[in-house]
Design an enzyme around this catalytic site. Sequence first.
Site, mmCIF file in Angstrom:
data_model
loop_
_atom_site.group_PDB
_atom_site.id
_atom_site.type_symbol
_atom_site.label_atom_id
_atom_site.label_comp_id
_atom_site.label_asym_id
_atom_site.label_seq_id
_atom_site.Cartn_x
_atom_site.Cartn_y
_atom_site.Cartn_z
ATOM 1 N N LYS A 170 3.257 45.513 0.698
ATOM 2 C CA LYS A 170 2.492 45.344 -0.531
ATOM 3 C C LYS A 170 0.983 45.383 -0.244
ATOM 4 O O LYS A 170 0.200 45.818 -1.066
ATOM 5 C CB LYS A 170 2.871 43.993 -1.147
ATOM 6 C CG LYS A 170 2.375 43.797 -2.549
ATOM 7 C CD LYS A 170 3.010 42.583 -3.188
ATOM 8 C CE LYS A 170 2.424 42.330 -4.561
ATOM 9 N NZ LYS A 170 2.748 41.001 -5.061
ATOM 10 N N PHE A 171 0.601 44.932 0.956
ATOM 11 C CA PHE A 171 -0.835 44.770 1.211
ATOM 12 C C PHE A 171 -1.432 45.761 2.183
ATOM 13 O O PHE A 171 -2.623 45.756 2.397
ATOM 14 C CB PHE A 171 -1.110 43.341 1.687
ATOM 15 C CG PHE A 171 -0.724 42.354 0.642
ATOM 16 C CD1 PHE A 171 -1.522 42.172 -0.463
ATOM 17 C CD2 PHE A 171 0.469 41.667 0.730
ATOM 18 C CE1 PHE A 171 -1.152 41.302 -1.472
ATOM 19 C CE2 PHE A 171 0.848 40.787 -0.269
ATOM 20 C CZ PHE A 171 0.038 40.614 -1.372
ATOM 21 N N GLY A 172 -0.619 46.576 2.783
ATOM 22 C CA GLY A 172 -1.219 47.511 3.719
ATOM 23 C C GLY A 172 -0.203 48.357 4.448
ATOM 24 O O GLY A 172 0.995 48.293 4.169
ATOM 25 N N LYS B 219 -1.147 46.261 11.644
ATOM 26 C CA LYS B 219 -0.993 46.133 10.187
ATOM 27 C C LYS B 219 -2.394 46.188 9.599
ATOM 28 O O LYS B 219 -3.222 45.316 9.879
ATOM 29 C CB LYS B 219 -0.292 44.820 9.841
ATOM 30 C CG LYS B 219 0.188 44.769 8.405
ATOM 31 C CD LYS B 219 0.715 43.414 8.018
ATOM 32 C CE LYS B 219 2.198 43.330 8.057
ATOM 33 N NZ LYS B 219 2.716 42.144 7.331
ATOM 34 N N ASP C 198 10.891 31.777 3.743
ATOM 35 C CA ASP C 198 11.179 33.100 3.194
ATOM 36 C C ASP C 198 11.931 33.939 4.211
ATOM 37 O O ASP C 198 11.639 35.111 4.410
ATOM 38 C CB ASP C 198 9.883 33.799 2.757
ATOM 39 C CG ASP C 198 10.174 34.967 1.802
ATOM 40 O OD1 ASP C 198 11.247 34.956 1.156
ATOM 41 O OD2 ASP C 198 9.341 35.875 1.713
ATOM 42 N N LYS D 46 14.669 36.168 5.168
ATOM 43 C CA LYS D 46 15.598 37.095 4.498
ATOM 44 C C LYS D 46 15.646 38.341 5.363
ATOM 45 O O LYS D 46 14.730 38.546 6.180
ATOM 46 C CB LYS D 46 15.131 37.402 3.074
ATOM 47 C CG LYS D 46 13.728 37.911 3.027
ATOM 48 C CD LYS D 46 13.264 38.109 1.615
ATOM 49 C CE LYS D 46 11.796 38.509 1.631
ATOM 50 N NZ LYS D 46 11.193 38.706 0.366
ATOM 51 N N ASN E 257 12.557 40.328 6.285
ATOM 52 C CA ASN E 257 11.541 39.708 7.138
ATOM 53 C C ASN E 257 12.004 39.556 8.579
ATOM 54 O O ASN E 257 11.369 38.857 9.360
ATOM 55 C CB ASN E 257 11.155 38.324 6.594
ATOM 56 C CG ASN E 257 10.331 38.435 5.329
ATOM 57 O OD1 ASN E 257 9.794 39.500 5.041
ATOM 58 N ND2 ASN E 257 10.244 37.362 4.570
ATOM 59 N N ASP F 263 6.504 38.052 9.198
ATOM 60 C CA ASP F 263 6.034 37.738 7.859
ATOM 61 C C ASP F 263 6.006 36.241 7.575
ATOM 62 O O ASP F 263 6.937 35.683 6.983
ATOM 63 C CB ASP F 263 6.908 38.454 6.809
ATOM 64 C CG ASP F 263 6.153 38.624 5.514
ATOM 65 O OD1 ASP F 263 5.154 37.912 5.327
ATOM 66 O OD2 ASP F 263 6.547 39.462 4.705
ATOM 67 N N THR G 5 12.767 34.382 -2.079
ATOM 68 C CA THR G 5 13.524 35.355 -2.864
ATOM 69 C C THR G 5 14.741 34.643 -3.440
ATOM 70 O O THR G 5 15.339 33.815 -2.770
ATOM 71 C CB THR G 5 13.984 36.500 -1.933
ATOM 72 O OG1 THR G 5 12.858 36.906 -1.193
ATOM 73 C CG2 THR G 5 14.536 37.658 -2.706
HETATM 74 P P1 AMP Z 1 5.124 44.832 5.788
HETATM 75 O O1 AMP Z 1 3.747 45.128 5.356
HETATM 76 O O2 AMP Z 1 5.190 43.676 6.740
HETATM 77 O O3 AMP Z 1 6.083 44.701 4.634
HETATM 78 O O4 AMP Z 1 5.618 46.069 6.654
HETATM 79 C C1 AMP Z 1 5.712 47.399 6.167
HETATM 80 C C2 AMP Z 1 6.726 48.154 6.981
HETATM 81 O O5 AMP Z 1 6.367 48.185 8.360
HETATM 82 C C3 AMP Z 1 8.133 47.564 6.931
HETATM 83 O O6 AMP Z 1 9.062 48.632 6.897
HETATM 84 C C4 AMP Z 1 8.265 46.830 8.227
HETATM 85 O O7 AMP Z 1 9.587 46.817 8.665
HETATM 86 C C5 AMP Z 1 7.390 47.653 9.174
HETATM 87 N N1 AMP Z 1 6.784 46.759 10.191
HETATM 88 C C6 AMP Z 1 5.958 45.723 9.945
HETATM 89 N N2 AMP Z 1 5.584 45.130 11.086
HETATM 90 C C7 AMP Z 1 6.205 45.805 12.086
HETATM 91 C C8 AMP Z 1 6.226 45.656 13.523
HETATM 92 N N3 AMP Z 1 5.528 44.699 14.110
HETATM 93 N N4 AMP Z 1 6.972 46.515 14.244
HETATM 94 C C9 AMP Z 1 7.681 47.497 13.619
HETATM 95 N N5 AMP Z 1 7.712 47.683 12.276
HETATM 96 C C10 AMP Z 1 6.983 46.849 11.521
#
Ligand code: AMP
Length: 279
Positions: free
Chosen positions: A21-23, A40, A134, A136, A139, A152, A169
């Site tokens: 949602k944020f990046g 991220k 949270d 789930k 996460n 998360d 959730t």
């Molecule tokens: P998020 O912003 O945390 O919802 O992540 C967006 C996408 O990136 C999701 O599909 C996560 O599974 C993937 N993701 C987030 N952090 C990681 C990480 N450290 N290693 C691999 N995939 C990640």
Amino acid sequence: MERPGWSLSDFQIGKFIGEGKFGKVYLAREKQSGYVVALKVIYKTKLQKYRFHAHLRREIEIQHGLDHPNVLRLFAWFHDDQRVVLVLEYAARGELYKLLRSVGHFSERTAATYVASLAGALAYCHKKQVIHRDIKPENLLLDIEGRLKIADFGWAVRSNAKRHTLCGTIDYLAPEMVEKKAHDYAVDNWTLGILCYEFLYGSPPFEAEEQQDTLMRIVKVDLLFPKTRVISADAKDLICKLLVKDSSKRISLDDILKHPWIVKNAEPSGSCIEQKSIA
Ligand code: AMP
């Protein structure tokens, strides 16, 4: 651990991994050390739009203080005019959720391994006075060896006291959260029961078409074990000991690790690779 001197130019940016949602999340290599990480990248305009500053600060503070094999490491963070960048451990096999959806349900060995990993990680978090709230499948990430990583921490809180906010959730909400009563660490134990069920059956136990019905089923602990799949009595016993309405009577995280189903089935290494789990 804020690295004021750092910028995106310190990294060789690799493939785009996904978007939240944020990046956006990218695979990257830190140029000096050669270390592979996930970056991220969060845009400050989005943080403002959703008033998410406080959540992000909390996620950073909490996650950075945690160092456990089943908790995703946050190595560092930095920011510039437009972005906040989190330097995270890379979880090569991606979301547990996607794996679960692609295989339908897990074997008892895989489910028990993940439940044991979660119980160990949550016990560690609780000792550090962090409640995740949270947990789930979305996460939960998997590293290259299939080891589970809790990610998360946007909803986590540090707490000694009981809390009152409704969050999380809906399928994973504990009855005390649905009823807006004070809640404490035991909400994570409840969620572990929901996840254990979902790992074995492929969907959470109180699912219903209408949200209101899910909430009612949670409060009544309307727990059924479908005959469509044969699950061992030990697994059902553990689920029944986690999905207990009275939060003080739920099996403790330490006792989960001693439960016969876990002892018999969980891989001690925590590493478990189900077929089709390569992202
Ligand atoms: P998020 O912003 O945390 O919802 O992540 C967006 C996408 O990136 C999701 O599909 C996560 O599974 C993937 N993701 C987030 N952090 C990681 C990480 N450290 N290693 C691999 N995939 C990640």
